[in-house]
Write an enzyme that holds these catalytic residues in place. Structure first.
Site, PDB file in Angstrom:
ATOM      1  N   CYS A  88      41.698 -44.025   5.594  1.00  0.00           N
ATOM      2  CA  CYS A  88      41.599 -44.773   4.584  1.00  0.00           C
ATOM      3  C   CYS A  88      43.148 -45.862   4.868  1.00  0.00           C
ATOM      4  O   CYS A  88      44.020 -45.126   5.068  1.00  0.00           O
ATOM      5  CB  CYS A  88      41.560 -44.483   3.289  1.00  0.00           C
ATOM      6  SG  CYS A  88      39.716 -44.118   3.015  1.00  0.00           S
ATOM      7  N   CYS A 134      38.567 -34.412   3.445  1.00  0.00           N
ATOM      8  CA  CYS A 134      38.120 -34.530   1.870  1.00  0.00           C
ATOM      9  C   CYS A 134      37.006 -34.443   1.591  1.00  0.00           C
ATOM     10  O   CYS A 134      36.354 -34.564   1.289  1.00  0.00           O
ATOM     11  CB  CYS A 134      37.834 -36.294   2.929  1.00  0.00           C
ATOM     12  SG  CYS A 134      36.721 -36.244   3.817  1.00  0.00           S
TER      13      CYS A 134
END
Length: 239
Positions: free
Chosen positions: A200, A228
């Site tokens: 991101c 993540c």
């Protein structure tokens, strides 16, 4: 049930595309996970085996503009459909309302990744028997050194037996880029700007010379476990 030991032995000295071919031929519901980075190689190999293979990508809503442009380039280049898995709207709105848009800088990235990545991935995985990922051992020394070519994926909440294929597990970054150049595979323009591991936009930055690629991810957090949670075996302190 697959004999994972035998599969890993059989394909230890074979090419990644041989494992991809095996995976596609032995699973009725299988998909390639395309993250918008180097694992476009998987798309290149898989579509040469089966032009109609499922391909999906997690659209967190926070990707770089260059990544969205790259996804579209890949879609057109291979003339394929790419399923974009987005966060569940109500959950995302509730999270953003409570925590704002940049809470990860204060309390870590796991909660945001849970809403924007893990939940959409779980939604997709519940429809599959197996998935193909671009994980490599050299990507994260703290968490990915034991990646197998084929493994049972105990992804939390999926329930059924799910297999994960990692055809590039034993490849280095240099081999990845050699393949990209030889076969003229599309790549994300951010790589030309010093980005290696691309996620991101708020959580990714270019790395300096001699820095490991994962140092460009969640750089404000300490430790070596830069994950993540997309891959169950990499979830640190889950539970």
């Amino acid at each position: 049930m697959l004999d994972l030991t035998q599969i890993n032995q059989d394909f230890a000295d074979k090419r990644p595309k041989d494992l991809i071919k095996y995976a596609i031929e032995n699973h009725g519901k299988i998909a390639v996970s395309f993250s918008g980075a180097e694992d476009v190689i998987l798309v290149d190999m898989a579509t040469k085996i089966d032009p109609n293979v499922q391909v999906f990508c997690l659209d967190t809503g926070r990707l770089h503009a260059e990544t969205y442009q790259f996804i579209e380039k890949v879609r057109k280049h291979y003339n394929i459909q790419i399923e974009l898995m987005s966060p569940e709207q109500a959950a995302l709105e509730a999270f953003s309302k409570e925590k704002g848009l940049f809470s990860f800088y204060e309390d870590g990235h796991k909660e945001c990744c849970g809403v924007r990545k893990i939940a959409p991935l779980k939604r997709k995985l519940t429809t599959l028997d197996a998935w193909i990922t671009g994980q490599r051992k050299d990507q994260s020394p703290g968490t990915r050194t034991e990646i197998a070519l084929c493994e049972e994926d105990n992804f939390p909440g999926v329930g059924e037996v799910l297999y994960k294929y990692n055809p590039l597990a034993n490849w280095t970054s240099a081999q990845v880029w050699e393949y990209i150049k030889i076969f003229d595979v599309p790549f994300n323009e951010l790589h030309n700007q010093g980005y290696i591991s691309i996620g991101c936009e708020p959580c990714t930055r270019p790395v300096l010379p001699n820095q490991h690629e994962r140092e460009g991810r969640w750089w404000w957090e300490g430790g070596d476990h830069k994950e993540c949670g997309l891959h169950a075996g990499n979830i640190i302190g889950k539970g």
